[in-house]
Design a protein around this motif. Structure first.
Motif, PDB file in Angstrom:
ATOM      1  N   ASP A 139     -92.463  11.615  21.705  1.00 48.64           N
ATOM      2  CA  ASP A 139     -91.774  11.111  22.891  1.00 48.64           C
ATOM      3  C   ASP A 139     -91.382  12.303  23.761  1.00 48.64           C
ATOM      4  N   PRO A 140     -91.801  12.343  25.035  1.00 49.89           N
ATOM      5  CA  PRO A 140     -91.522  13.510  25.872  1.00 49.89           C
ATOM      6  C   PRO A 140     -90.153  13.499  26.558  1.00 49.89           C
ATOM      7  N   VAL A 141     -89.286  12.542  26.229  1.00 50.71           N
ATOM      8  CA  VAL A 141     -87.991  12.430  26.898  1.00 50.71           C
ATOM      9  C   VAL A 141     -87.248  13.770  26.910  1.00 50.71           C
ATOM     10  N   VAL A 142     -86.710  14.131  28.073  1.00 52.68           N
ATOM     11  CA  VAL A 142     -85.940  15.370  28.215  1.00 52.68           C
ATOM     12  C   VAL A 142     -84.463  15.032  28.093  1.00 52.68           C
ATOM     13  N   LEU A 143     -83.801  15.609  27.100  1.00 53.97           N
ATOM     14  CA  LEU A 143     -82.396  15.318  26.831  1.00 53.97           C
ATOM     15  C   LEU A 143     -81.504  16.454  27.316  1.00 53.97           C
ATOM     16  N   THR A 144     -80.391  16.084  27.932  1.00 53.36           N
ATOM     17  CA  THR A 144     -79.341  17.040  28.288  1.00 53.36           C
ATOM     18  C   THR A 144     -78.129  16.685  27.447  1.00 53.36           C
ATOM     19  N   LEU A 145     -77.731  17.595  26.567  1.00 58.71           N
ATOM     20  CA  LEU A 145     -76.666  17.328  25.595  1.00 58.71           C
ATOM     21  C   LEU A 145     -75.538  18.340  25.740  1.00 58.71           C
ATOM     22  N   ILE A 146     -74.304  17.872  25.654  1.00 62.68           N
ATOM     23  CA  ILE A 146     -73.141  18.756  25.673  1.00 62.68           C
ATOM     24  C   ILE A 146     -72.709  18.939  24.227  1.00 62.68           C
ATOM     25  N   THR A 147     -73.087  20.070  23.650  1.00 65.59           N
ATOM     26  CA  THR A 147     -72.927  20.237  22.208  1.00 65.59           C
ATOM     27  C   THR A 147     -71.499  20.547  21.771  1.00 65.59           C
ATOM     28  N   ASN A 148     -70.635  20.930  22.713  1.00 61.68           N
ATOM     29  CA  ASN A 148     -69.221  21.133  22.352  1.00 61.68           C
ATOM     30  C   ASN A 148     -68.341  20.044  22.976  1.00 61.68           C
ATOM     31  N   THR A 149     -68.875  18.832  22.983  1.00 61.08           N
ATOM     32  CA  THR A 149     -68.169  17.680  23.551  1.00 61.08           C
ATOM     33  C   THR A 149     -66.767  17.520  22.987  1.00 61.08           C
ATOM     34  N   SER A 150     -66.636  17.609  21.661  1.00 56.62           N
ATOM     35  CA  SER A 150     -65.330  17.340  21.034  1.00 56.62           C
ATOM     36  C   SER A 150     -64.264  18.324  21.478  1.00 56.62           C
ATOM     37  N   ASP A 151     -64.656  19.539  21.827  1.00 53.57           N
ATOM     38  CA  ASP A 151     -63.688  20.559  22.235  1.00 53.57           C
ATOM     39  C   ASP A 151     -63.406  20.559  23.735  1.00 53.57           C
ATOM     40  N   TYR A 152     -64.381  20.136  24.535  1.00 52.83           N
ATOM     41  CA  TYR A 152     -64.267  20.356  25.977  1.00 52.83           C
ATOM     42  C   TYR A 152     -64.284  19.096  26.838  1.00 52.83           C
ATOM     43  N   VAL A 153     -64.815  17.995  26.327  1.00 51.25           N
ATOM     44  CA  VAL A 153     -65.040  16.832  27.187  1.00 51.25           C
ATOM     45  C   VAL A 153     -63.983  15.750  26.953  1.00 51.25           C
ATOM     46  N   ALA A 154     -63.274  15.417  28.034  1.00 53.36           N
ATOM     47  CA  ALA A 154     -62.288  14.342  27.973  1.00 53.36           C
ATOM     48  C   ALA A 154     -62.917  13.000  28.322  1.00 53.36           C
ATOM     49  N   ASN A 155     -63.864  13.018  29.262  1.00 55.11           N
ATOM     50  CA  ASN A 155     -64.518  11.790  29.689  1.00 55.11           C
ATOM     51  C   ASN A 155     -65.917  12.112  30.199  1.00 55.11           C
ATOM     52  N   ALA A 156     -66.840  11.198  29.981  1.00 57.37           N
ATOM     53  CA  ALA A 156     -68.209  11.371  30.451  1.00 57.37           C
ATOM     54  C   ALA A 156     -68.743  10.026  30.920  1.00 57.37           C
ATOM     55  N   LYS A 157     -69.496  10.047  32.010  1.00 58.71           N
ATOM     56  CA  LYS A 157     -70.058   8.778  32.492  1.00 58.71           C
ATOM     57  C   LYS A 157     -71.356   9.010  33.258  1.00 58.71           C
ATOM     58  N   ASN A 158     -72.229   7.998  33.170  1.00 61.87           N
ATOM     59  CA  ASN A 158     -73.464   8.012  33.943  1.00 61.87           C
ATOM     60  C   ASN A 158     -73.142   7.714  35.397  1.00 61.87           C
ATOM     61  N   LEU A 159     -73.832   8.369  36.303  1.00 61.65           N
ATOM     62  CA  LEU A 159     -73.684   8.093  37.730  1.00 61.65           C
ATOM     63  C   LEU A 159     -74.800   7.196  38.243  1.00 61.65           C
ATOM     64  N   VAL A 160     -75.787   6.935  37.404  1.00 57.34           N
ATOM     65  CA  VAL A 160     -76.875   6.013  37.727  1.00 57.34           C
ATOM     66  C   VAL A 160     -77.088   5.092  36.531  1.00 57.34           C
ATOM     67  N   LYS A 161     -77.850   4.026  36.740  1.00 58.87           N
ATOM     68  CA  LYS A 161     -78.095   3.062  35.670  1.00 58.87           C
ATOM     69  C   LYS A 161     -79.294   3.479  34.832  1.00 58.87           C
ATOM     70  N   SER A 162     -79.230   3.113  33.565  1.00 56.67           N
ATOM     71  CA  SER A 162     -80.360   3.365  32.680  1.00 56.67           C
ATOM     72  C   SER A 162     -81.571   2.609  33.210  1.00 56.67           C
ATOM     73  N   GLY A 163     -82.672   3.315  33.360  1.00 55.59           N
ATOM     74  CA  GLY A 163     -83.875   2.723  33.920  1.00 55.59           C
ATOM     75  C   GLY A 163     -84.130   3.085  35.367  1.00 55.59           C
ATOM     76  N   ASP A 164     -83.093   3.621  36.047  1.00 55.13           N
ATOM     77  CA  ASP A 164     -83.257   4.040  37.437  1.00 55.13           C
ATOM     78  C   ASP A 164     -84.158   5.267  37.537  1.00 55.13           C
ATOM     79  N   GLN A 165     -84.901   5.335  38.644  1.00 55.17           N
ATOM     80  CA  GLN A 165     -85.681   6.525  38.933  1.00 55.17           C
ATOM     81  C   GLN A 165     -84.744   7.614  39.469  1.00 55.17           C
TER      82      GLN A 165
END
Length: 267
Positions: A228-254
């Motif tokens: 699967d060629p999907v390109v993933l962007t991951l925040i690997t220190n989420t537990s230490d640095y991220v209070a909230n995260a959200k998509n700005l577009v819908k899954s399936g959008d171009q």
């Protein structure tokens, strides 16, 4: 070779603990790693002591076929190399040295900020929970998102510094000025392709922005290999640095490169 007393060599001692947790040398068939996980083929995975991996900071341990995959982040490849060295040289041990108690570093306070991440590649946006690999979809590696690529040009989703480039070229680590640690993971199980579909255009310590072309991937070669060629962007220190995260577009959008697709609020 046995678990024996601690030598004071942290990596060696922890690797010996892992070998014991896997049921010993006689139970291990192969050991390898990708960007985030230690992959071990075993004769019997029912004897694995998962508690040892969790003490070493594993975010999860998955049973896959007759083997296991331990989610150890950036340490996975380091452990893989050390364990393979131990297995190849069973009589070689580091010189014993006193165990030095590690001092706890004071926690650095960070100002809460909002940070937008851009699409690293043109294609279809995929909510992370819909990625067909539970290590990512269950967010064991942290928050993030995926894009099914229309082409192979992969750009940085943030402004930051290239921290690491994996030797198999399928993953690139970037750190931002805010302290966020991101991992660009190019495809699923593409570590097995040994870097052949990828051309890297940056080097470690390079400063990058969303205008920086990080890598070029041969999408068709990846698909032809059954990956699967999907390109993933991951925040690997989420537990230490991220209070909230959200998509700005819908899954399936171009989505297009340079356009904001994901927002995080730091702690």
């Amino acid at each position: 070779m046995n678990n024996g007393p601690k030598t004071g060599d942290k990596l060696y001692d922890e690797s010996m603990d892992i070998i014991a947790a896997l049921g010993g040398v006689s139970n291990i068939q192969t050991v390898s790693a990708c960007a985030t996980r230690l992959r071990v083929s075993l004769k019997d995975n029912n004897v694995v002591n998962e508690g040892v991996f969790k003490k070493l900071g594993a975010l999860g341990v998955l049973k896959v076929g007759v083997g296991i995959q331990a989610i150890l982040g950036g340490k996975a490849d380091i452990y893989s190399q050390e364990i393979n060295d131990i297995l190849a040289n069973p009589d070689k041990t580091p010189q014993s040295k006193p165990v030095v108690e590690q001092k706890t570093e004071p926690k650095v306070e960070h100002q809460s900020v909002k940070l937008d991440l851009t699409a690293p590649v043109n294609g279809k946006f995929i909510d992370l929970t819909k990625v067909v690999d539970e290590v990512f979809s269950k967010k064991m590696m942290g928050e993030g998102f995926g894009v099914e690529p229309e082409d192979g040009n992969v750009y940085s989703p943030v402004t930051g510094t290239v921290e690491s480039i994996f030797k198999t070229k399928h993953a690139i680590g970037i750190k931002t000025a805010e302290g966020l640690e991101l991992l660009l993971h190019l495809g699923l199980d593409t570590v097995e392709l040994e870097g052949k579909p990828f051309t890297i255009h940056v080097k470690e310590d390079d400063q990058v922005t969303p205008d920086t072309l990080l890598a070029t991937a041969d999408v068709e070669q990846i698909k032809d290999a059954g990956k699967d060629p999907v390109v993933l962007t991951l925040i690997t220190n989420t537990s230490d640095y991220v209070a909230n995260a959200k998509n700005l577009v819908k899954s399936g959008d171009q989505v297009e490169v340079h356009h904001n697709v994901f927002e995080i609020t730091t702690k």
